[in-house]
Design a protein around this motif. Sequence first.
Motif, mmCIF file in Angstrom:
data_model
loop_
_atom_site.group_PDB
_atom_site.id
_atom_site.type_symbol
_atom_site.label_atom_id
_atom_site.label_comp_id
_atom_site.label_asym_id
_atom_site.label_seq_id
_atom_site.Cartn_x
_atom_site.Cartn_y
_atom_site.Cartn_z
ATOM 1 N N SER A 1 -31.599 11.841 62.292
ATOM 2 C CA SER A 1 -31.418 9.963 62.174
ATOM 3 C C SER A 1 -31.454 9.962 61.214
ATOM 4 O O SER A 1 -31.166 8.851 60.744
ATOM 5 C CB SER A 1 -33.101 10.308 62.699
ATOM 6 O OG SER A 1 -32.839 10.534 64.028
ATOM 7 N N ALA B 1 -29.800 3.848 67.063
ATOM 8 C CA ALA B 1 -30.202 4.861 67.324
ATOM 9 C C ALA B 1 -29.892 3.342 68.861
ATOM 10 O O ALA B 1 -30.898 3.170 69.099
ATOM 11 C CB ALA B 1 -30.357 6.131 67.824
ATOM 12 N N GLN C 1 -20.040 11.747 73.310
ATOM 13 C CA GLN C 1 -20.679 10.496 73.353
ATOM 14 C C GLN C 1 -20.925 9.019 74.355
ATOM 15 O O GLN C 1 -21.031 10.145 75.756
ATOM 16 C CB GLN C 1 -18.689 9.868 73.020
ATOM 17 C CG GLN C 1 -18.438 8.808 72.398
ATOM 18 C CD GLN C 1 -17.050 8.369 72.008
ATOM 19 O OE1 GLN C 1 -16.659 8.809 72.453
ATOM 20 N NE2 GLN C 1 -17.262 7.049 70.995
ATOM 21 N N SER D 1 -27.927 8.671 60.796
ATOM 22 C CA SER D 1 -27.478 7.533 61.583
ATOM 23 C C SER D 1 -27.507 6.564 60.322
ATOM 24 O O SER D 1 -27.113 5.570 60.825
ATOM 25 C CB SER D 1 -28.258 8.494 63.341
ATOM 26 O OG SER D 1 -27.871 7.094 63.547
ATOM 27 N N TYR E 1 -22.224 6.002 69.119
ATOM 28 C CA TYR E 1 -22.530 6.340 69.598
ATOM 29 C C TYR E 1 -23.286 8.090 70.680
ATOM 30 O O TYR E 1 -21.745 7.979 71.621
ATOM 31 C CB TYR E 1 -24.263 6.341 70.315
ATOM 32 C CG TYR E 1 -24.721 4.335 70.007
ATOM 33 C CD1 TYR E 1 -25.790 4.685 68.847
ATOM 34 C CD2 TYR E 1 -23.396 3.470 69.878
ATOM 35 C CE1 TYR E 1 -26.202 3.698 67.934
ATOM 36 C CE2 TYR E 1 -24.085 2.142 69.325
ATOM 37 C CZ TYR E 1 -24.945 1.952 68.166
ATOM 38 O OH TYR E 1 -26.056 0.770 67.706
ATOM 39 N N TRP E 2 -23.497 8.862 69.974
ATOM 40 C CA TRP E 2 -23.307 10.044 70.254
ATOM 41 C C TRP E 2 -25.047 10.872 70.502
ATOM 42 O O TRP E 2 -25.809 11.478 70.267
ATOM 43 C CB TRP E 2 -23.151 10.760 69.244
ATOM 44 C CG TRP E 2 -21.236 11.679 69.870
ATOM 45 C CD1 TRP E 2 -20.556 12.300 70.302
ATOM 46 C CD2 TRP E 2 -20.219 10.000 69.243
ATOM 47 N NE1 TRP E 2 -19.496 12.228 69.360
ATOM 48 C CE2 TRP E 2 -19.060 10.876 69.268
ATOM 49 C CE3 TRP E 2 -21.085 8.601 67.969
ATOM 50 C CZ2 TRP E 2 -18.080 9.505 68.461
ATOM 51 C CZ3 TRP E 2 -19.165 8.265 67.920
ATOM 52 C CH2 TRP E 2 -17.988 8.497 68.238
ATOM 53 N N SER E 3 -25.307 12.064 71.794
ATOM 54 C CA SER E 3 -26.309 12.199 71.534
ATOM 55 C C SER E 3 -26.836 13.351 70.576
ATOM 56 O O SER E 3 -25.971 13.775 69.749
ATOM 57 C CB SER E 3 -26.049 13.283 72.815
ATOM 58 O OG SER E 3 -24.915 13.937 72.984
ATOM 59 N N TRP F 1 -29.450 8.804 71.562
ATOM 60 C CA TRP F 1 -27.702 8.472 71.386
ATOM 61 C C TRP F 1 -27.493 7.920 69.992
ATOM 62 O O TRP F 1 -28.091 7.125 69.160
ATOM 63 C CB TRP F 1 -27.332 7.756 71.830
ATOM 64 C CG TRP F 1 -27.399 7.844 73.403
ATOM 65 C CD1 TRP F 1 -28.121 7.412 74.409
ATOM 66 C CD2 TRP F 1 -26.311 8.482 74.214
ATOM 67 N NE1 TRP F 1 -28.590 7.862 76.006
ATOM 68 C CE2 TRP F 1 -26.742 8.357 75.403
ATOM 69 C CE3 TRP F 1 -25.405 9.547 73.684
ATOM 70 C CZ2 TRP F 1 -26.128 9.855 76.395
ATOM 71 C CZ3 TRP F 1 -24.343 10.428 74.701
ATOM 72 C CH2 TRP F 1 -24.829 10.366 75.706
ATOM 73 N N LEU F 2 -27.041 8.693 68.863
ATOM 74 C CA LEU F 2 -27.365 8.305 67.486
ATOM 75 C C LEU F 2 -25.613 7.560 67.024
ATOM 76 O O LEU F 2 -24.800 7.937 67.242
ATOM 77 C CB LEU F 2 -26.942 9.387 66.669
ATOM 78 C CG LEU F 2 -28.524 10.815 66.923
ATOM 79 C CD1 LEU F 2 -28.521 12.231 66.142
ATOM 80 C CD2 LEU F 2 -29.916 9.428 66.084
ATOM 81 N N LYS F 3 -26.315 6.820 66.375
ATOM 82 C CA LYS F 3 -25.096 5.986 65.741
ATOM 83 C C LYS F 3 -24.111 7.127 64.247
ATOM 84 O O LYS F 3 -24.888 7.344 63.853
ATOM 85 C CB LYS F 3 -25.442 4.806 64.824
ATOM 86 C CG LYS F 3 -24.000 4.280 64.261
ATOM 87 C CD LYS F 3 -24.986 2.633 63.866
ATOM 88 C CE LYS F 3 -23.634 1.420 63.481
ATOM 89 N NZ LYS F 3 -23.475 0.609 64.694
#
Length: 122
Positions: A99, A40, A66, A102, A81-83, A48-50
């Motif tokens: 998480s 992240a 994104q 991710s 990465y997305w919120s 922001w998560l991968k």
Amino acid sequence: MAYDAAFGDWVLEHLAGLGSLRIGRMFGAAGLYADDRMFAILDDGVIWLKADADLAAQLTAEGARQFTYPTKDGQTMTMGYWSMPESALDDPDEAVAWSRRSMDVAAHKSAPRRPRKPKLTP
């Protein structure tokens, strides 16, 4: 991009269910690491998560956006990465679940690849 240490402390507390995490500063933002694998980005108060294509679609369905940033020449670049969904910001269990997914993406993307067979030249 901006990273706030107080936000980082909140993230570590919110995601305590993941175990030992570490934050590393980078380019004004910060990376969030588990087992030395970044999963992240923390920037401007956003986690922001991968994500791969599947996780990105699920995050988008939950209202995530994104990660983008402007370049020096005025272009907009995107990253994978997305919120984190808003609902997860109030629910540590949900945040931990997103998480973990991710973290799985990060582990898969950084998995060692099998070496290629050398090409034989005549």
